[in-house]
Design a protein around this motif. Structure first.
Motif, PDB file in Angstrom:
ATOM      1  N   ALA A 596      -7.999   2.655   3.420  1.00 57.51           N
ATOM      2  CA  ALA A 596      -8.038   1.965   4.703  1.00 57.51           C
ATOM      3  C   ALA A 596      -6.938   2.502   5.604  1.00 57.51           C
ATOM      4  O   ALA A 596      -5.754   2.422   5.261  1.00 57.51           O
ATOM      5  CB  ALA A 596      -7.871   0.464   4.507  1.00 57.51           C
ATOM      6  N   PHE A 597      -7.315   3.025   6.758  1.00 48.51           N
ATOM      7  CA  PHE A 597      -6.366   3.560   7.728  1.00 48.51           C
ATOM      8  C   PHE A 597      -6.128   2.505   8.811  1.00 48.51           C
ATOM      9  O   PHE A 597      -6.961   2.323   9.716  1.00 48.51           O
ATOM     10  CB  PHE A 597      -6.894   4.869   8.320  1.00 48.51           C
ATOM     11  N   VAL A 598      -5.029   1.823   8.685  1.00 48.60           N
ATOM     12  CA  VAL A 598      -4.727   0.694   9.551  1.00 48.60           C
ATOM     13  C   VAL A 598      -3.361   0.906  10.199  1.00 48.60           C
ATOM     14  O   VAL A 598      -2.657   1.866   9.918  1.00 48.60           O
ATOM     15  CB  VAL A 598      -4.743  -0.632   8.760  1.00 48.60           C
ATOM     16  N   GLY A 599      -2.983  -0.016  11.087  1.00 49.57           N
ATOM     17  CA  GLY A 599      -1.668   0.040  11.703  1.00 49.57           C
ATOM     18  C   GLY A 599      -1.709  -0.246  13.175  1.00 49.57           C
ATOM     19  O   GLY A 599      -2.307  -1.220  13.630  1.00 49.57           O
ATOM     20  N   SER A 652       6.119   2.487  14.143  1.00 47.98           N
ATOM     21  CA  SER A 652       7.197   1.559  13.797  1.00 47.98           C
ATOM     22  C   SER A 652       6.819   0.795  12.541  1.00 47.98           C
ATOM     23  O   SER A 652       5.710   0.934  12.018  1.00 47.98           O
ATOM     24  CB  SER A 652       7.464   0.599  14.960  1.00 47.98           C
ATOM     25  N   ALA A 653       7.756  -0.014  12.082  1.00 48.39           N
ATOM     26  CA  ALA A 653       7.528  -0.787  10.868  1.00 48.39           C
ATOM     27  C   ALA A 653       6.496  -1.881  11.114  1.00 48.39           C
ATOM     28  O   ALA A 653       6.490  -2.525  12.168  1.00 48.39           O
ATOM     29  CB  ALA A 653       8.839  -1.411  10.397  1.00 48.39           C
ATOM     30  N   VAL A 654       5.634  -2.091  10.140  1.00 45.93           N
ATOM     31  CA  VAL A 654       4.637  -3.165  10.178  1.00 45.93           C
ATOM     32  C   VAL A 654       4.830  -4.007   8.926  1.00 45.93           C
ATOM     33  O   VAL A 654       4.978  -3.466   7.817  1.00 45.93           O
ATOM     34  CB  VAL A 654       3.203  -2.605  10.241  1.00 45.93           C
ATOM     35  N   ALA A 655       4.835  -5.313   9.103  1.00 49.27           N
ATOM     36  CA  ALA A 655       5.052  -6.224   7.974  1.00 49.27           C
ATOM     37  C   ALA A 655       3.778  -6.337   7.149  1.00 49.27           C
ATOM     38  O   ALA A 655       2.954  -7.231   7.358  1.00 49.27           O
ATOM     39  CB  ALA A 655       5.501  -7.591   8.479  1.00 49.27           C
TER      40      ALA A 655
END
Length: 862
Positions: A596-599, A652-655
């Motif tokens: 899964a390519f998410v973000g 950037s960072a993703v929780a």
């Protein structure tokens, strides 16, 4: 008209005739030239779009050029991973090589026009990069442009990049690097033009200045860009303490300072620093801002005439500017044969950078690398989009490889199924995927739409080229498609749209509108022969809602006329959520593993964006979690019980709290550049062993963070955060494992001012070759209450074969052993210290700690 070879003879004449001694240094040549300019001519040359002065043999020169991760915005060039991805390589030497390519390609563009000729925007040799602001808060949309949250890591990478941009010869730089934005600038975007920052002297010296200092004192950057914001009521472009005392006197900077674009105008309009631009411009140039990106400095004529600033101050700035142009060979140099851009070697370096940037965050039960010939379900909104390869401030890639294409090439198209599954976020259209487009009808219809390409900006006559385009997701900035001649062109796409289910669909045509240009490109979209979008060039995101009763094919026609300077086109949509989720479930059902390519995407995080949907605000974020639509997609995929690999594409960072608990593996791929899909495939297949490390902390929630608008560092970044992160700064796994032993320091007791040498032995104890990033963290005496929890003071990326060992050493000079007091004074102070050397921070990675003591105290220069 051109002015090649005219300037030097004229300058000799100005100096006293042909028999007089010619000026020898760039500064002398510049001073001689400036002495023969009128006030109005001087003022014109202090603005970024400097016009030609034919009587003096000066060609027009636009100072604005971009090269953050490629020679940007002027056509085909190598597109490297976004800066935050480059930071994840933890490899300063790689950054030097990337900078080298960026400047060589910028120089090639310059040479194609020729020295002594007019150069417009994005055609020059003055590159406004790198961005070395500290990424202090993951909510900032422009953090993707930086090298992360740590001042030492940022400084080392900045030095490498600056050295690469400028080349080995300071007297003849290949280009000029411009570290930005000086200083203390990292959001929010919404208030950036008038934001006044109250930063403590300690935080200024300990966090916000070190990377700039390194770029100037070690990298010898030829230019610095001052920021939009103010510090304690003074706009930084008019801050004599910052630009004069610190930059020039303390650090010995001898280059020129350029303003961020319209920052001087902002001093009047938003900071209310002076009542008019004449006053603001006078204050800025007196403080040391030599060049104005914008038009505010046009009022310097008035400022000089009314006594706000002496003309001699303008002369000093002009000498610095023209000296830089002489060093670059931009004035009066002989013609040079241009070299090619985006060569195979440059593309190979981009692929290497992408590979080194990827961070393996989780890998349960050795899910990765994928074994054998698995059937793979590729899902997610970032699986097949060009924009998530490019990020922002990018060039145009000639042959971008998306993750979907990369996986098909590596594992075989027959082994890969695909479904988009969701948008990036509610209300944010994404490109219509290939699964919904057909060129023609029947079982033999090709995937995509038929594109007919016409020269001349109209649909008259016969198309010069016809082809099937898999999707309409194109970056055509300063290039023409399909072999068309330069200039105007038109494209008509025809075929059918296959909705995955009934419901309301938002259809959108996104045209990447050019900035500050005349004329935009019109588009028209027809569905079943009826016009649904007719945009004359006024709207960047033209949208319409249509209702489909079922999933039968619908005729679609898209017409695009490139009559202005716009930069590309995307056919996008927002389908019903359940229809997309069901399509993804069908793809997963036929597979052995799901990837899964998410973000995020550059459509939702970036510079001053016009986006206002849940979780996002003007390019920044209000929520650092994965957007709800993508979270639902992951949960639907996981319900199959099959292994789920999550590939995070973001700046950037993703929780990823749910993914950490439920996914089988997680890889952070950032925005990986032109060959990012190939890099992802090599990581997932095990052709390459991941070795990247996080340059930022991944927090669990915004509740763990101080207010976004506060620049106090307490509670921010790994250095001052006392909570438990989701993934810590410096974290990264490998397909092998490393062991540390024999850690030692050169002495157990050190006199303040001496250098400490530390070493450790690193061994690859696995059966696969791989990279390890050896990190050294300093902990401070308990009595130092302002000191960070720990600070990175050393790093080396090394490659070890199976069973191989290597001794890694760090020479820690006084600055790396120092701390900063409340008044902002830096010193090496007495006390007991600890040094952890390992593959990450203590508690997260293997390593060893050694202790030592420092006797005495030594103050350090700023």
């Amino acid at each position: 008209m051109t002015y090649r070879y005219l300037l030097l003879p004229l300058a000799m004449a100005f100096a006293g005739g042909a028999n007089a001694a010619a000026p020898s240094t760039p500064e002398q040549k510049a001073a001689d030239l400036v002495a023969h300019m009128s006030l109005e001519e001087k003022v014109a040359q202090l603005q970024s779009a400097a016009p030609a002065l034919p009587r003096l043999g000066i060609p027009a020169y636009e100072w604005w050029n971009e090269g953050l991760h490629g020679a940007a915005r002027a056509g085909y060039a190598t597109v490297f991973p976004q800066a935050i991805g480059l930071a994840a390589t933890w490899n300063p030497e790689l950054l030097r090589q990337v900078g080298d390519v960026v400047s060589k390609e910028a120089r090639a563009r310059f040479d194609a026009i020729g020295a002594g000729r007019d150069h417009g925007r994005y055609e020059g040799l003055t590159i406004w990069s790198p961005n070395v602001n500290i990424f202090r808060d993951p909510r900032w949309g422009r953090g993707q442009e930086t090298y992360g949250e740590d001042p030492y890591l940022t400084g080392r990478l900045a030095v490498g990049f600056v050295e690469g941009i400028q080349g080995p010869d300071p007297s003849h730089p290949r280009a000029v690097a411009t570290p930005k934005h000086f200083a203390v600038h990292s959001g929010p975007e919404a208030g950036r033009h008038g934001f006044d920052i109250d930063v403590s002297p300690h935080d200024l010296e300990a966090t916000f200045l070190p990377a700039f200092r390194a770029a100037v004192t070690e990298g010898h950057a030829g230019s610095v860009m001052c920021a939009y914001n103010a510090l304690h009521g003074t706009p930084v472009c008019a801050d004599t303490g910052l630009l004069g005392d610190i930059l020039r006197k303390s650090w010995g900077f001898t280059g020129y300072v350029v303003s961020d674009c319209d920052a001087v105008d902002d001093m009047t309009k938003f900071h209310y620093y002076r009542p008019d631009n004449a006053g603001s411009s006078a204050a800025a140039i007196r403080a040391g801002t030599d060049l104005d990106c914008g038009y505010a400095y046009a009022d310097l004529v008035q400022a000089v005439q009314r006594g706000d600033v002496a003309e001699s101050v303008l002369d000093s700035s002009l000498v610095r500017l023209f000296a830089a142009r002489y060093r670059l060979g931009e004035l009066g140099a002989p013609a040079t044969k241009p070299k090619p851009v985006d060569t195979k070697a440059h593309s190979a370096l981009s692929l290497r950078a992408a590979l080194e940037s990827m961070v393996l965050l989780k890998n349960d039960s050795h899910t990765l690398p994928l074994q054998g010939k698995p059937r793979i379900a590729v899902i997610g909104p970032n699986a097949d989009t060009v924009e998530t390869l490019e990020a922002n401030y990018h060039a145009t890639p000639r042959a971008p490889v998306t993750p979907l294409l990369g996986l098909r090439a590596r594992f075989g198209a027959d082994r890969v199924s695909y479904a988009q599954g969701s948008p990036v976020a509610a209300g944010v259209p994404v490109p219509v995927p290939e699964t919904a487009l057909r060129a023609g009808s029947g079982s033999d219809a090709a995937v995509g739409l038929t594109g007919s390409y016409f020269a001349g900006g109209s649909f008259d006559g016969k198309a010069l080229a016809t082809r099937v385009d898999r999707t309409v997701d194109f970056d055509w900035d300063h290039v023409t498609p399909a072999g068309l001649p330069k200039g105007r062109y038109a494209v008509r796409w025809t075929g059918t749209l296959l909705p995955p289910g009934p419901g309301d669909y938002t259809l959108a045509v996104h045209v990447e509108r050019c900035f500050d240009c005349a004329g935009h490109d019109p588009v028209r979209l027809f569905v079943d022969g009826k016009p649904v979008i007719d945009d004359k060039g006024d709207d960047k995101h033209a949208q319409a809602t249509v209702h489909f009763d079922d999933a039968r094919p619908h005729d679609v026609r898209l017409e695009y006329v490139h009559s202005g300077e716009d930069q590309g086109i995307r056919l996008q949509w927002l389908p019903p959520a359940e229809a997309q989720l069901a399509e993804a479930a069908r793809a997963v059902a036929s597979a052995d593993v799901t990837v899964a390519f998410v973000g995020l995407s550059p459509d939702v995080e970036g510079e001053e964006l016009h986006v206002d949907v849940p979780g996002f605000d003007g390019g920044d974020r209000t929520d650092i979690g994965l957007p709800a639509a993508q979270q639902a997609l992951l949960e639907r995929a996981a319900a199959s019980g099959k292994p789920l690999v999550v590939v995070l594409m973001s700046g950037s960072a993703v929780a990823l709290n749910w993914a950490k608990a439920h996914a089988s593996a997680i890889v952070a791929a950032w925005y990986p550049g032109e060959d990012g899909g190939t890099a992802v495939a090599q990581i997932l297949s095990g052709d390459y062993n991941p070795g990247g490390r996080l340059p930022v902390t991944f927090y669990r929630s915004v509740r763990d963070l101080p207010p976004f608008t506060s620049y106090q560092m307490k509670g921010r970044t790994y250095r001052y955060f006392t909570g438990t992160p989701l993934y810590p700064f410096g974290h990264g796994l490998s397909y092998t494992s490393f062991a540390y032993g024999d850690a030692s320091v050169s002495t157990a007791t050190l006199d303040a001012g001496q250098t400490l040498t530390a070493s450790v032995t690193v061994r690859n104890r696995g059966d696969r070759a791989g990279d390890e990033v050896v990190q050294a963290y300093l902990s401070y005496p308990a009595a130092d209450k302002l000191a960070p929890e720990r600070s990175l003071v050393g790093l080396q990326r090394i490659h070890l074969a199976p069973g191989e060992s290597r001794t890694v050493s760090f020479a820690l000079d006084p600055r790396r052993l120092s701390s900063v007091d409340a008044a902002g004074k830096r010193a090496v102070v007495a006390g007991d210290y600890g040094l952890f050397i390992g593959g990450g921070q203590p508690g997260d990675a293997p390593g060893q700690r050694v202790d030592f003591a420092i006797r005495g105290q030594q103050a350090l220069p700023r």
